[in-house]
Design a protein around this motif. Structure first.
Motif, PDB file in Angstrom:
ATOM      1  N   GLN A  55       1.148  -1.483  -0.168  1.00 28.43           N
ATOM      2  CA  GLN A  55       0.045   0.504   0.374  1.00 28.43           C
ATOM      3  C   GLN A  55       0.857   0.882  -0.014  1.00 28.43           C
ATOM      4  OE1 GLN A  55      -3.535  -0.135   0.185  1.00 28.43           O
ATOM      5  NE2 GLN A  55      -3.249  -2.703  -0.151  1.00 28.43           N
ATOM      6  N   PRO A  56       0.436   2.460  -0.743  1.00 24.07           N
ATOM      7  CA  PRO A  56       1.747   3.508  -1.232  1.00 24.07           C
ATOM      8  C   PRO A  56       1.274   3.926   0.049  1.00 24.07           C
ATOM      9  CG  PRO A  56      -0.925   3.296  -2.304  1.00 24.07           C
ATOM     10  CD  PRO A  56      -0.307   2.461  -1.933  1.00 24.07           C
ATOM     11  N   ALA A  57       2.060   4.771   1.231  1.00 22.17           N
ATOM     12  CA  ALA A  57       2.228   5.026   1.413  1.00 22.17           C
ATOM     13  C   ALA A  57       1.539   7.506   2.160  1.00 22.17           C
ATOM     14  CB  ALA A  57       3.434   6.271   3.058  1.00 22.17           C
ATOM     15  N   LYS A  58       0.892   6.877   3.798  1.00 16.84           N
ATOM     16  CA  LYS A  58      -0.354   7.650   3.430  1.00 16.84           C
ATOM     17  C   LYS A  58       0.102   9.046   3.737  1.00 16.84           C
ATOM     18  CE  LYS A  58      -4.426   4.725   3.565  1.00 16.84           C
ATOM     19  NZ  LYS A  58      -5.827   4.813   4.456  1.00 16.84           N
ATOM     20  N   ASN A  59      -0.195  10.225   2.903  1.00 21.57           N
ATOM     21  CA  ASN A  59      -0.077  11.724   3.811  1.00 21.57           C
ATOM     22  C   ASN A  59      -0.312  12.075   4.902  1.00 21.57           C
ATOM     23  OD1 ASN A  59       1.264  12.124   1.108  1.00 21.57           O
ATOM     24  ND2 ASN A  59      -0.529  13.631   1.039  1.00 21.57           N
ATOM     25  N   LEU A  60       0.237  12.364   5.728  1.00 19.50           N
ATOM     26  CA  LEU A  60      -0.358  12.821   6.814  1.00 19.50           C
ATOM     27  C   LEU A  60      -1.222  13.869   7.308  1.00 19.50           C
ATOM     28  CD1 LEU A  60       2.976  12.686   9.445  1.00 19.50           C
ATOM     29  CD2 LEU A  60       1.305  10.999   8.242  1.00 19.50           C
ATOM     30  N   THR A  61      -2.068  13.702   8.275  1.00 17.17           N
ATOM     31  CA  THR A  61      -2.884  14.198   8.983  1.00 17.17           C
ATOM     32  C   THR A  61      -2.599  15.752   9.222  1.00 17.17           C
ATOM     33  OG1 THR A  61      -4.186  13.395  10.748  1.00 17.17           O
ATOM     34  CG2 THR A  61      -4.838  13.449   8.664  1.00 17.17           C
ATOM     35  N   LYS A  62      -2.970  16.577   9.076  1.00 13.54           N
ATOM     36  CA  LYS A  62      -2.951  17.851  10.091  1.00 13.54           C
ATOM     37  C   LYS A  62      -2.545  17.738  11.042  1.00 13.54           C
ATOM     38  CE  LYS A  62      -3.302  21.952   8.616  1.00 13.54           C
ATOM     39  NZ  LYS A  62      -4.133  23.251   8.172  1.00 13.54           N
ATOM     40  N   PRO A  63      -3.030  17.201  12.237  1.00 16.07           N
ATOM     41  CA  PRO A  63      -2.610  16.655  13.466  1.00 16.07           C
ATOM     42  C   PRO A  63      -1.508  16.570  13.421  1.00 16.07           C
ATOM     43  CG  PRO A  63      -5.049  16.532  13.474  1.00 16.07           C
ATOM     44  CD  PRO A  63      -5.079  16.543  12.226  1.00 16.07           C
ATOM     45  N   GLU A  64      -1.351  15.121  12.729  1.00 17.61           N
ATOM     46  CA  GLU A  64       0.414  14.224  12.719  1.00 17.61           C
ATOM     47  C   GLU A  64       0.695  14.576  11.865  1.00 17.61           C
ATOM     48  OE1 GLU A  64      -2.674   9.854  11.561  1.00 17.61           O
ATOM     49  OE2 GLU A  64      -1.733  11.621   9.755  1.00 17.61           O
ATOM     50  N   ARG A  65       0.723  15.584  11.575  1.00 18.79           N
ATOM     51  CA  ARG A  65       1.935  16.606  10.965  1.00 18.79           C
ATOM     52  C   ARG A  65       2.663  17.342  12.192  1.00 18.79           C
ATOM     53  NH1 ARG A  65      -1.232  17.064   6.958  1.00 18.79           N
ATOM     54  NH2 ARG A  65      -1.572  19.242   7.038  1.00 18.79           N
ATOM     55  N   VAL A  66       1.545  18.203  12.616  1.00 17.00           N
ATOM     56  CA  VAL A  66       2.055  18.785  14.322  1.00 17.00           C
ATOM     57  C   VAL A  66       2.579  18.281  15.191  1.00 17.00           C
ATOM     58  CG1 VAL A  66       1.262  20.469  15.888  1.00 17.00           C
ATOM     59  CG2 VAL A  66       0.133  20.422  13.655  1.00 17.00           C
ATOM     60  N   ALA A  67       2.272  16.992  15.198  1.00 13.99           N
ATOM     61  CA  ALA A  67       3.058  15.695  16.279  1.00 13.99           C
ATOM     62  C   ALA A  67       3.713  15.685  16.213  1.00 13.99           C
ATOM     63  CB  ALA A  67       1.515  14.880  16.487  1.00 13.99           C
ATOM     64  N   TYR A  68       4.396  15.075  14.428  1.00 12.63           N
ATOM     65  CA  TYR A  68       5.019  14.460  14.602  1.00 12.63           C
ATOM     66  C   TYR A  68       6.561  15.549  14.190  1.00 12.63           C
ATOM     67  CZ  TYR A  68       8.452  13.011  11.136  1.00 12.63           C
ATOM     68  OH  TYR A  68      10.270  12.985  10.446  1.00 12.63           O
ATOM     69  N   ILE A  69       6.278  16.783  13.097  1.00 18.06           N
ATOM     70  CA  ILE A  69       6.698  18.571  13.304  1.00 18.06           C
ATOM     71  C   ILE A  69       7.184  18.875  15.022  1.00 18.06           C
ATOM     72  CG2 ILE A  69       7.358  20.285  13.089  1.00 18.06           C
ATOM     73  CD1 ILE A  69       4.791  19.731  10.806  1.00 18.06           C
ATOM     74  N   LEU A  70       6.694  18.941  16.331  1.00 17.96           N
ATOM     75  CA  LEU A  70       6.959  19.386  17.099  1.00 17.96           C
ATOM     76  C   LEU A  70       8.151  18.595  18.018  1.00 17.96           C
ATOM     77  CD1 LEU A  70       3.967  20.096  19.278  1.00 17.96           C
ATOM     78  CD2 LEU A  70       6.407  21.428  18.925  1.00 17.96           C
ATOM     79  N   GLY A  71       7.702  16.243  17.626  1.00 19.05           N
ATOM     80  CA  GLY A  71       8.403  16.055  17.797  1.00 19.05           C
ATOM     81  C   GLY A  71      10.048  15.432  17.433  1.00 19.05           C
ATOM     82  N   LYS A  72      10.083  15.864  16.070  1.00 19.72           N
ATOM     83  CA  LYS A  72      11.455  15.441  15.060  1.00 19.72           C
ATOM     84  C   LYS A  72      12.209  16.936  15.229  1.00 19.72           C
ATOM     85  CE  LYS A  72      13.806  14.307  12.358  1.00 19.72           C
ATOM     86  NZ  LYS A  72      14.970  13.117  12.071  1.00 19.72           N
ATOM     87  N   LEU A  73      11.772  17.919  15.851  1.00 20.42           N
ATOM     88  CA  LEU A  73      12.518  19.121  15.746  1.00 20.42           C
ATOM     89  C   LEU A  73      13.290  19.303  17.288  1.00 20.42           C
ATOM     90  CD1 LEU A  73      10.283  22.535  14.160  1.00 20.42           C
ATOM     91  CD2 LEU A  73      12.346  20.715  13.563  1.00 20.42           C
ATOM     92  N   GLN A  74      12.202  19.002  17.789  1.00 21.04           N
ATOM     93  CA  GLN A  74      12.555  18.553  19.497  1.00 21.04           C
ATOM     94  C   GLN A  74      13.956  17.607  19.475  1.00 21.04           C
ATOM     95  OE1 GLN A  74      12.178  20.777  22.263  1.00 21.04           O
ATOM     96  NE2 GLN A  74      13.433  19.992  24.065  1.00 21.04           N
ATOM     97  N   SER A  75      13.426  16.166  18.572  1.00 26.24           N
ATOM     98  CA  SER A  75      15.075  15.497  18.779  1.00 26.24           C
ATOM     99  C   SER A  75      16.360  16.218  18.501  1.00 26.24           C
ATOM    100  CB  SER A  75      14.701  14.085  18.033  1.00 26.24           C
ATOM    101  OG  SER A  75      14.259  15.132  16.916  1.00 26.24           O
ATOM    102  N   LEU A  76      15.646  17.015  17.519  1.00 25.79           N
ATOM    103  CA  LEU A  76      16.873  17.770  16.645  1.00 25.79           C
ATOM    104  C   LEU A  76      17.669  18.840  17.234  1.00 25.79           C
ATOM    105  CD1 LEU A  76      16.281  17.463  12.821  1.00 25.79           C
ATOM    106  CD2 LEU A  76      17.289  15.769  13.697  1.00 25.79           C
ATOM    107  N   TYR A  77      16.996  19.844  18.008  1.00 23.18           N
ATOM    108  CA  TYR A  77      17.304  21.036  18.164  1.00 23.18           C
ATOM    109  C   TYR A  77      16.802  21.253  19.964  1.00 23.18           C
ATOM    110  CZ  TYR A  77      18.010  21.323  14.002  1.00 23.18           C
ATOM    111  OH  TYR A  77      18.598  21.234  12.382  1.00 23.18           O
ATOM    112  N   PRO A  78      16.664  20.153  20.861  1.00 24.69           N
ATOM    113  CA  PRO A  78      16.833  20.326  22.254  1.00 24.69           C
ATOM    114  C   PRO A  78      15.831  21.809  22.654  1.00 24.69           C
ATOM    115  CG  PRO A  78      18.080  19.029  22.691  1.00 24.69           C
ATOM    116  CD  PRO A  78      18.343  19.163  21.087  1.00 24.69           C
ATOM    117  N   GLU A  79      17.531  22.408  22.740  1.00 18.77           N
ATOM    118  CA  GLU A  79      17.916  23.114  23.238  1.00 18.77           C
ATOM    119  C   GLU A  79      18.552  24.237  22.299  1.00 18.77           C
ATOM    120  OE1 GLU A  79      20.361  23.069  26.635  1.00 18.77           O
ATOM    121  OE2 GLU A  79      19.088  21.849  27.825  1.00 18.77           O
ATOM    122  N   PRO A  80      17.562  24.776  21.606  1.00 22.01           N
ATOM    123  CA  PRO A  80      17.907  25.850  20.514  1.00 22.01           C
ATOM    124  C   PRO A  80      18.619  27.084  21.446  1.00 22.01           C
ATOM    125  CG  PRO A  80      15.653  25.736  20.845  1.00 22.01           C
ATOM    126  CD  PRO A  80      16.191  25.015  21.338  1.00 22.01           C
TER     127      PRO A  80
END
Length: 230
Positions: A9-34
């Motif tokens: 099955q092709p991957a699905k685009n994330l919903t907006k709530p999923e995007r928000v949660a993913y982006i928050l987590g990803k950025l926090q993991s990359l730059y915990p104390e910017p």
């Protein structure tokens, strides 16, 4: 395409709530104390540095400000300097005629109306020469730790690539981002997005189909993401 278990099955685009949660987590993991990218020692030097950063890189500002602080690093001392002397130092930052006049005038206003203290107030900051909404927001967030979400053209571009806004200007993008993300995240998130954009999702380095956040949020995106310019 199929496997022994059946069609993939092709991957699905994330919903907006999923995007928000993913982006928050990803950025926090990359730059915990910017870190704050502009070198400064107090609200006044930060205010001047942010003003200088308009249409100029933070790196260039940090190269110029040591000489400026040697000339004057307080409203009282800066108000005594000539516009010409200020301009001679800040010329590498660009727009030096306008910026030097603004620095001289705002320093004078701070001395005469605020006892030399940078006001901890968004509206008051925006009345100062050369200080727009974005500059005031940066000072509120980084000097006074008051929740703000300053949006420049770079954050505007990434917010559109990530499907967080369809605003045609930075003011609408700011409203959309404030609505989507918790208030306590705003100050760090502003910096995290900037750092991510510089490292992975620059104007030329990604078109909405290259970096990890873009491809995770929109795995089915076929064409470059057109960004509405502010």
């Amino acid at each position: 395409m199929t496997t022994a278990e059946g069609p993939i099955q092709p991957a699905k685009n994330l919903t907006k709530p999923e995007r928000v949660a993913y982006i928050l987590g990803k950025l926090q993991s990359l730059y915990p104390e910017p870190p704050i990218p502009l070198d400064h020692k107090d609200p006044y030097t930060l205010l001047v540095a942010v003003l200088l950063s308009a249409q100029c890189t933070d790196e260039r500002v940090n190269q110029v400000t040591p000489a400026l602080w040697q000339l004057a690093d307080s409203p009282w001392d800066m108000a005594k300097q000539s516009v010409e002397d200020i301009q001679a130092i800040i010329r590498p930052c660009g727009l030096s005629p306008q910026k030097s006049k603004a620095i001289a005038k705002l320093s004078q206003i701070l001395v005469e109306e605020y006892d030399g203290v940078v006001p901890n107030d968004m509206e008051a900051l925006e009345t100062l020469p050369g200080v727009g909404h974005k500059t005031a927001g940066v000072v509120m967030a980084q000097a006074f730790d008051v929740p703000a979400f300053p949006v420049d053209t770079h954050i505007h571009r990434l917010a559109q690539r990530w499907g967080l806004t369809n605003g045609k200007n930075v003011a609408q993008t700011e409203k959309d981002l404030k609505r989507l993300f918790p208030k306590e995240c705003w100050n760090a998130l502003h910096l995290q997005i900037i750092y991510y954009g510089r490292e992975f999702c620059s104007a030329r380095g990604c078109d909405g189909r290259v970096c990890e956040i873009c491809t995770t949020c929109y795995p089915n995106r076929k064409h470059p993401k057109k960004v509405l310019k502010p």
